[in-house]
Scaffold this motif. Structure first.
Motif, mmCIF file in Angstrom:
data_model
loop_
_atom_site.group_PDB
_atom_site.id
_atom_site.type_symbol
_atom_site.label_atom_id
_atom_site.label_comp_id
_atom_site.label_asym_id
_atom_site.label_seq_id
_atom_site.Cartn_x
_atom_site.Cartn_y
_atom_site.Cartn_z
ATOM 1 N N VAL A 246 47.309 29.506 44.064
ATOM 2 C CA VAL A 246 48.267 28.571 44.159
ATOM 3 C C VAL A 246 47.463 27.399 44.077
ATOM 4 O O VAL A 246 47.912 26.373 43.358
ATOM 5 N N VAL A 247 45.996 27.092 44.641
ATOM 6 C CA VAL A 247 45.373 25.863 44.448
ATOM 7 C C VAL A 247 45.022 25.718 43.096
ATOM 8 O O VAL A 247 45.063 24.678 42.270
ATOM 9 N N THR A 248 44.392 26.920 42.302
ATOM 10 C CA THR A 248 44.260 26.894 40.879
ATOM 11 C C THR A 248 45.294 26.415 39.917
ATOM 12 O O THR A 248 45.242 25.643 38.998
ATOM 13 N N ILE A 249 46.553 27.051 40.371
ATOM 14 C CA ILE A 249 47.800 26.707 39.600
ATOM 15 C C ILE A 249 47.973 25.445 39.577
ATOM 16 O O ILE A 249 48.509 24.595 38.626
ATOM 17 N N GLY A 250 47.945 24.894 40.917
ATOM 18 C CA GLY A 250 48.313 23.346 41.046
ATOM 19 C C GLY A 250 47.523 22.357 40.487
ATOM 20 O O GLY A 250 47.866 21.529 39.805
ATOM 21 N N LEU A 251 46.092 22.688 40.327
ATOM 22 C CA LEU A 251 45.157 22.127 39.848
ATOM 23 C C LEU A 251 45.429 21.916 38.000
ATOM 24 O O LEU A 251 45.339 20.825 37.558
ATOM 25 N N PHE A 252 45.603 23.112 37.729
ATOM 26 C CA PHE A 252 45.988 23.127 36.458
ATOM 27 C C PHE A 252 47.087 22.460 35.741
ATOM 28 O O PHE A 252 47.160 21.734 34.979
ATOM 29 N N GLN A 253 48.162 22.486 36.494
ATOM 30 C CA GLN A 253 49.580 21.917 36.020
ATOM 31 C C GLN A 253 49.418 20.140 36.661
ATOM 32 O O GLN A 253 50.154 19.771 35.724
ATOM 33 N N PHE A 254 48.611 19.885 37.859
ATOM 34 C CA PHE A 254 48.429 18.446 37.932
ATOM 35 C C PHE A 254 47.759 17.860 36.597
ATOM 36 O O PHE A 254 48.039 16.816 36.189
ATOM 37 N N THR A 255 46.644 18.530 36.264
ATOM 38 C CA THR A 255 45.973 17.926 35.228
ATOM 39 C C THR A 255 46.810 17.765 33.835
ATOM 40 O O THR A 255 46.713 16.837 33.100
ATOM 41 N N PHE B 241 40.090 16.814 42.797
ATOM 42 C CA PHE B 241 39.009 18.011 42.300
ATOM 43 C C PHE B 241 37.968 17.676 43.742
ATOM 44 O O PHE B 241 37.592 19.133 44.151
ATOM 45 N N LEU B 242 37.398 16.741 44.083
ATOM 46 C CA LEU B 242 36.561 16.778 45.310
ATOM 47 C C LEU B 242 37.144 16.977 46.347
ATOM 48 O O LEU B 242 36.626 17.848 47.506
ATOM 49 N N ALA B 243 38.518 16.815 46.532
ATOM 50 C CA ALA B 243 39.089 17.065 47.949
ATOM 51 C C ALA B 243 39.399 18.471 48.102
ATOM 52 O O ALA B 243 39.376 19.095 49.438
ATOM 53 N N VAL B 244 39.868 19.235 46.635
ATOM 54 C CA VAL B 244 40.355 20.681 46.847
ATOM 55 C C VAL B 244 39.207 21.706 46.579
ATOM 56 O O VAL B 244 39.524 22.678 46.861
ATOM 57 N N GLN B 245 38.108 21.162 46.274
ATOM 58 C CA GLN B 245 37.233 22.168 45.993
ATOM 59 C C GLN B 245 36.707 23.129 46.972
ATOM 60 O O GLN B 245 36.251 24.245 46.689
ATOM 61 N N ARG B 246 36.607 22.692 48.235
ATOM 62 C CA ARG B 246 36.397 23.552 49.183
ATOM 63 C C ARG B 246 37.367 24.570 49.510
ATOM 64 O O ARG B 246 37.083 25.711 49.582
ATOM 65 N N SER B 247 38.557 24.247 49.577
ATOM 66 C CA SER B 247 39.529 24.935 49.650
ATOM 67 C C SER B 247 39.750 26.337 48.473
ATOM 68 O O SER B 247 40.236 27.182 48.591
ATOM 69 N N TRP B 248 39.530 25.679 47.363
ATOM 70 C CA TRP B 248 39.280 26.500 46.192
ATOM 71 C C TRP B 248 38.304 27.628 46.286
ATOM 72 O O TRP B 248 38.673 28.678 45.982
ATOM 73 N N ARG B 249 37.346 27.273 46.655
ATOM 74 C CA ARG B 249 36.048 28.218 46.683
ATOM 75 C C ARG B 249 36.324 29.030 47.898
ATOM 76 O O ARG B 249 35.946 30.195 47.810
ATOM 77 N N SER B 250 36.570 28.438 49.110
ATOM 78 C CA SER B 250 36.663 29.410 50.238
ATOM 79 C C SER B 250 37.884 30.480 50.194
ATOM 80 O O SER B 250 38.068 31.421 50.624
#
Length: 325
Positions: free
Chosen positions: A240-249, A308-317
């Motif tokens: 979900v985080v990955t999809i959100g980042l792609f669509q946000f960009t 990207f800096l804010a969600v990178q921890r949630s993305w990796r974990s």
């Protein structure tokens, strides 16, 4: 009568047959040296050549990636004279960044702040809702069986292959039919459609949501919505985080759809507003708008970096979330 036997005489005309029976010993040949001796002479091995090629390509990619932001940062610190009179990758004679920022946020009664707010609504709200819709659709395609499932998923894959720019004109015509042209919803609603996100969500659902866990939730009395919200969605958090980042960009960088759909500057996203300033500098002879467009571009990059800096921890974990031990 004793005779002294000497060496046998040979006939010069017949030639010397001893050479045929006793060939001369060849001198030991010196083959190509290998190992450390060869490396000491500086010869390159295939491995070193491949490493050199890879490093050269990576260096070109780094230069290509960093050159525009460096130029943008340097240009934002200059006044109009230094912008056209100094090297693009060198700082100006004086530091004018804060002066340019004050001019940016005060221009046209602070319309740049309005453009930033519109972009955050378009991209932020659209990315959150699109990620949720894609997660639900991908989960349904993975866990449920229903008539027309294969045909529906085929349409999703077809939507992945169709360029988004090719859909702008049909989207405009549909929006004109329902009265959404030159409105907030005319740009916001198309951002909720993300076929590639549905494709990713199905992959994440198949990889991180075991069927046994869903069956156990159903046996415990959970309904389908409860099983999705409480069990499946936390396991699909990384997706979900990955999809959100792609669509946000994608929404943040979307330019063609707002250009066709909007004519009211109060509804512009930031990229369309910057384009309007740049066009004004070119066509109407307002050179100060160059600095507005450049400084506004620098400010517009900051929310993407912060996200990207804010969600990178949630993305990796989240990549290990929902793992079955």
């Amino acid at each position: 009568m004793n005779k002294t036997l000497g060496p046998p005489r040979t006939d010069p005309a017949a030639g010397d047959d001893s050479a045929a029976h006793h060939p001369p010993t060849a001198a030991p040949s010196t083959g190509p040296t290998t190992g450390p001796a060869r490396r000491r002479r500086g010869a390159r091995t295939p491995g070193s050549l491949s490493r050199f090629g890879v490093n050269a390509i990576l260096l070109l990619v780094v230069v290509y990636t960093l050159a525009p932001p460096v130029w943008l940062l340097m240009a934002s610190t200059k006044n109009l004279t230094d912008l056209f009179g100094t090297n693009g990758f060198a700082p100006g004679r004086q530091f004018h960044l804060f002066e340019n920022l004050r001019h940016l946020f005060a221009a046209d009664n602070g319309i740049y702040v309005r453009w930033l707010w519109n972009t955050l609504l378009y991209a932020g709200g659209g990315a959150v809702l699109a990620a949720l819709i894609c997660a639900m659709a991908g989960y349904a395609f993975d866990k449920f069986t229903f008539p027309g499932k294969g045909a529906a998923y085929g349409l999703v894959l077809l939507g992945v292959m169709v360029p988004s720019a090719a859909l702008v004109l049909p989207t405009y015509l549909l929006a004109a039919e329902v009265g959404l042209v030159n409105t907030f919803w005319g740009v916001f609603l198309p951002g909720l459609v993300f076929p590639f996100g549905v494709y990713l969500a199905r992959i994440f659902s198949a990889s991180y949501v075991p069927d046994e866990v869903i069956e156990a939730a159903r046996m415990d009395g959970a309904g389908e919505l409860r099983a999705f919200w409480s069990v499946a969605l936390p396991m699909m958090r990384s997706g979900v985080v990955t999809i959100g980042l792609f669509q946000f960009t994608a929404i943040w960088n979307n330019f063609f759809l707002p250009l066709v759909m909007l004519s009211n500057q109060q509804l512009y996203p930031v990229n369309l507003g910057l384009y309007a300033w740049n066009a004004s500098a070119l066509s109407q002879g307002h050179p100060d708008d160059y600095l507005l467009a450049i400084t506004g571009s620098l400010v517009a990059v900051i929310p993407l970096i912060a996200l990207f800096l804010a969600v990178q921890r949630s993305w990796r974990s989240g990549m290990t979330a929902g793992a079955v031990k």
